[in-house]
Design a protein around this motif. Structure first.
Motif, PDB file in Angstrom:
ATOM      1  N   CYS A 194      -0.500  13.179 -13.114  1.00 23.82           N
ATOM      2  CA  CYS A 194      -1.894  13.596 -13.566  1.00 23.82           C
ATOM      3  C   CYS A 194      -2.744  12.982 -12.192  1.00 23.82           C
ATOM      4  N   HIS A 195      -3.377  13.789 -11.644  1.00 22.54           N
ATOM      5  CA  HIS A 195      -4.250  13.346 -10.419  1.00 22.54           C
ATOM      6  C   HIS A 195      -5.711  12.828 -10.536  1.00 22.54           C
ATOM      7  N   ASP A 196      -6.036  12.831 -12.001  1.00 23.55           N
ATOM      8  CA  ASP A 196      -7.601  12.404 -12.029  1.00 23.55           C
ATOM      9  C   ASP A 196      -7.760  11.045 -12.713  1.00 23.55           C
ATOM     10  N   ARG A 197      -6.684  10.173 -12.826  1.00 24.57           N
ATOM     11  CA  ARG A 197      -6.858   8.887 -13.212  1.00 24.57           C
ATOM     12  C   ARG A 197      -7.821   8.024 -12.367  1.00 24.57           C
ATOM     13  N   PRO A 198      -8.456   7.057 -13.021  1.00 24.57           N
ATOM     14  CA  PRO A 198      -9.271   6.203 -12.086  1.00 24.57           C
ATOM     15  C   PRO A 198      -8.450   5.464 -10.862  1.00 24.57           C
ATOM     16  N   ARG A 199      -8.717   5.370  -9.784  1.00 29.46           N
ATOM     17  CA  ARG A 199      -7.941   4.341  -8.746  1.00 29.46           C
ATOM     18  C   ARG A 199      -8.313   3.272  -8.759  1.00 29.46           C
ATOM     19  N   GLU A 200      -7.171   2.311  -8.316  1.00 30.15           N
ATOM     20  CA  GLU A 200      -7.543   0.819  -8.632  1.00 30.15           C
ATOM     21  C   GLU A 200      -7.317   0.447  -7.019  1.00 30.15           C
ATOM     22  N   ASP A 201      -7.571  -1.000  -6.897  1.00 32.25           N
ATOM     23  CA  ASP A 201      -7.648  -1.440  -5.392  1.00 32.25           C
ATOM     24  C   ASP A 201      -6.410  -2.007  -5.072  1.00 32.25           C
ATOM     25  N   PHE A 202      -5.332  -1.304  -4.851  1.00 33.10           N
ATOM     26  CA  PHE A 202      -4.090  -1.722  -4.404  1.00 33.10           C
ATOM     27  C   PHE A 202      -3.362  -0.545  -3.649  1.00 33.10           C
ATOM     28  N   TYR A 203      -2.571  -0.963  -2.607  1.00 33.29           N
ATOM     29  CA  TYR A 203      -1.660  -0.089  -2.285  1.00 33.29           C
ATOM     30  C   TYR A 203      -0.199  -0.017  -2.599  1.00 33.29           C
ATOM     31  N   LEU A 204       0.388   1.147  -2.407  1.00 32.30           N
ATOM     32  CA  LEU A 204       1.878   1.112  -3.018  1.00 32.30           C
ATOM     33  C   LEU A 204       2.802   1.775  -1.809  1.00 32.30           C
ATOM     34  N   THR A 205       3.933   1.410  -1.959  1.00 27.64           N
ATOM     35  CA  THR A 205       4.975   1.782  -1.254  1.00 27.64           C
ATOM     36  C   THR A 205       6.206   1.852  -1.865  1.00 27.64           C
ATOM     37  N   ALA A 206       7.102   2.911  -1.939  1.00 22.69           N
ATOM     38  CA  ALA A 206       8.219   2.711  -2.545  1.00 22.69           C
ATOM     39  C   ALA A 206       9.403   3.341  -2.050  1.00 22.69           C
ATOM     40  N   SER A 207      10.625   2.834  -2.114  1.00 24.07           N
ATOM     41  CA  SER A 207      11.830   3.257  -1.471  1.00 24.07           C
ATOM     42  C   SER A 207      13.002   2.529  -1.952  1.00 24.07           C
ATOM     43  N   ARG A 208      14.132   3.015  -1.292  1.00 25.06           N
ATOM     44  CA  ARG A 208      15.205   2.348  -1.625  1.00 25.06           C
ATOM     45  C   ARG A 208      15.303   1.269  -0.585  1.00 25.06           C
ATOM     46  N   MET A 209      15.511   0.065  -0.591  1.00 24.94           N
ATOM     47  CA  MET A 209      15.525  -1.102   0.303  1.00 24.94           C
ATOM     48  C   MET A 209      16.868  -0.938   1.282  1.00 24.94           C
ATOM     49  N   VAL A 210      16.592  -0.460   2.490  1.00 28.23           N
ATOM     50  CA  VAL A 210      17.311  -0.116   3.408  1.00 28.23           C
ATOM     51  C   VAL A 210      16.797  -0.051   4.830  1.00 28.23           C
ATOM     52  N   PRO A 211      17.226  -0.513   5.779  1.00 29.51           N
ATOM     53  CA  PRO A 211      16.540  -0.571   7.171  1.00 29.51           C
ATOM     54  C   PRO A 211      15.840   0.315   7.725  1.00 29.51           C
ATOM     55  N   TYR A 212      16.232   1.581   7.803  1.00 30.02           N
ATOM     56  CA  TYR A 212      15.538   2.687   8.195  1.00 30.02           C
ATOM     57  C   TYR A 212      14.275   2.940   7.457  1.00 30.02           C
ATOM     58  N   LYS A 213      14.030   2.603   6.257  1.00 27.57           N
ATOM     59  CA  LYS A 213      12.860   2.966   5.586  1.00 27.57           C
ATOM     60  C   LYS A 213      11.684   2.075   5.862  1.00 27.57           C
ATOM     61  N   ARG A 214      11.839   1.079   6.687  1.00 30.97           N
ATOM     62  CA  ARG A 214      10.887   0.093   7.438  1.00 30.97           C
ATOM     63  C   ARG A 214      10.004  -0.429   6.216  1.00 30.97           C
ATOM     64  N   ILE A 215      10.415  -0.914   5.023  1.00 36.39           N
ATOM     65  CA  ILE A 215       9.762  -1.480   4.090  1.00 36.39           C
ATOM     66  C   ILE A 215       9.288  -2.853   4.641  1.00 36.39           C
ATOM     67  N   ASP A 216       9.844  -3.530   5.573  1.00 36.53           N
ATOM     68  CA  ASP A 216       9.754  -4.958   6.137  1.00 36.53           C
ATOM     69  C   ASP A 216       8.509  -4.608   6.920  1.00 36.53           C
ATOM     70  N   LEU A 217       8.120  -3.586   7.667  1.00 35.98           N
ATOM     71  CA  LEU A 217       7.023  -3.483   8.714  1.00 35.98           C
ATOM     72  C   LEU A 217       5.632  -3.140   7.817  1.00 35.98           C
ATOM     73  N   VAL A 218       5.993  -2.651   6.521  1.00 41.61           N
ATOM     74  CA  VAL A 218       4.881  -2.434   5.773  1.00 41.61           C
ATOM     75  C   VAL A 218       4.302  -3.881   4.967  1.00 41.61           C
ATOM     76  N   ILE A 219       5.521  -4.546   4.715  1.00 41.59           N
ATOM     77  CA  ILE A 219       5.148  -5.902   4.174  1.00 41.59           C
ATOM     78  C   ILE A 219       4.379  -6.761   5.370  1.00 41.59           C
TER      79      ILE A 219
END
Length: 377
Positions: A194-219
């Motif tokens: 559903c694309h029309d729900r109210p937006r909240e003030d947080f960013y999101l990332t999601a992935s399998r926690m492996v090095p090439y996904k670069r979650i470390d960089l986002v954090i």
């Protein structure tokens, strides 16, 4: 028409398997061939009641947990499948499935997710991450990868037609296999969002926690801007180290069911994704949920995100580049809110949703049917 669909292995239900499900929907009577199958068919409707052929690797010791250790045997394994009498062979391949030996009277089409990265351009990174880049074991692994590259190239010449999941992969097929490829983007279930729900003030990332996904960089980027909130979904080998480095404004929720991911995508201000992906289903799912994407502008992301319309792409895979892009996104977003209707401005949920619909399940199935019908006629 008698159809065989060959898939590398069935051990998890991820992006390639979701594409497999839609291929099976295109050909409901197809038989499935795969090196190993450890999925419970009763929990996966597209596999229930279907004839699934496995290779001898299925019966080898420890195959359920350590099937990847048998990679050197997989070329031999797929070549043992008896595909005589099939009119169409459709290989769903990111590793060895395309290497089957087909009947000369059949048509072999390969839906290619990528040439094997660990055997080609990511060999050195693969060896470093597995801590086998030096010593006698490293030498053995280099020799095995050398032989695997030789087989990979030779087996690619058996395929009648390649379909690539993106123009990025089309280029890799040209470079490593010296073959032309048609592009059909992978299927994304856009209708579940559903694309029309109210937006909240947080960013999101999601992935399998492996090095090439670069979650470390986002954090790291969000650690430097504690006024921004980040939610991280996913699990994997790096989860503990990533959690230990996260600041108080970063929340790691670990593995969550699909319903939780959908909920967060429908509410987040923007989805952040800094991996170099061949296509990237999650950024498309984010747009289907009405969320703009902030990501690394290399690979499939350049084809799925409309720059300045459904998101912004960084020029480098770095903390500094991500922070600059976040600032730019927030400035543009705030400016657009003041001057245009919310439903029509750049980064709006409706604009993001419209872009994601280019990658729907129905679009994928129509393109596959059309491609094969043209080649069979």
């Amino acid at each position: 028409m008698k159809v065989a669909i060959v898939h590398d292995w069935l051990t998890t239900w991820a992006g390639a398997e979701k594409a497999l499900a839609e291929l099976l929907a295109c050909f409901p009577k197809a038989e499935v061939f795969t090196t190993v199958n450890f999925l419970e068919a009763e929990n996966i409707p597209c596999l229930a009641g279907r004839r699934i052929h496995t290779s001898f690797i299925q019966r080898l010791p420890g195959a359920r947990k350590h099937y990847r250790r048998y990679l050197p045997l997989m070329p031999i394994a797929v070549e043992q499948f008896d595909l005589k009498g099939f009119d169409l062979i459709l290989s769903s391949s990111h590793a060895v499935a395309k290497g089957v030996i087909s009947d000369p009277g059949s048509l072999h089409v390969c839906y290619c997710y990528s040439p094997m990265r660990y055997a080609w351009d990511m060999q050195h990174q693969y060896l470093r991450q597995s801590k086998n880049d030096t010593g006698w074991l490293g030498g053995i692994m280099r020799w095995q990868l050398h032989r695997l590259r030789q087989w990979d190239y030779i087996s690619a010449q058996r395929v009648d037609h390649f379909i690539a999941i993106s123009h990025y992969i089309k280029r890799r097929i040209e470079v490593f296999y010296r073959r032309e490829a048609h592009v059909v983007y992978p299927p994304v279930d856009v209708d579940k969002f559903c694309h029309d729900r109210p937006r909240e003030d947080f960013y999101l990332t999601a992935s399998r926690m492996v090095p090439y996904k670069r979650i470390d960089l986002v954090i790291q980027a969000f650690n430097r801007t504690p006024n921004r909130q980040l939610v991280v979904l996913g699990d994997g080998p790096d989860f503990a180290s990533l959690k230990s480095m996260a600041g108080p404004n970063v929340t790691l929720l670990g593995y969550q069911p699909d319903s939780v991911l959908v909920d967060y995508l429908e509410r987040t201000r923007a989805f952040v994704f800094m991996a170099e992906e061949d296509f990237g289903i999650l950024p498309v799912e984010a747009q289907a949920a009405g969320a703009p994407v902030i990501g690394y502008g290399v690979g499939g992301m350049r084809e799925t995100v409309e720059e300045g319309v459904t998101g912004l792409l960084t020029t480098e895979q770095s903390v500094e580049s991500l922070l600059e892009t976040l600032e730019h996104f927030e400035a543009l977003n705030d400016l657009a809110k003041k001057g245009e209707e919310y439903s029509e401005r750049p980064f709006s949920p409706s604009v993001c949703r419209l872009n994601a619909q280019r990658f729907s399940n129905d679009t994928f199935k129509d393109a596959i049917h059309r491609f094969i019908q043209e080649r069979m006629s």
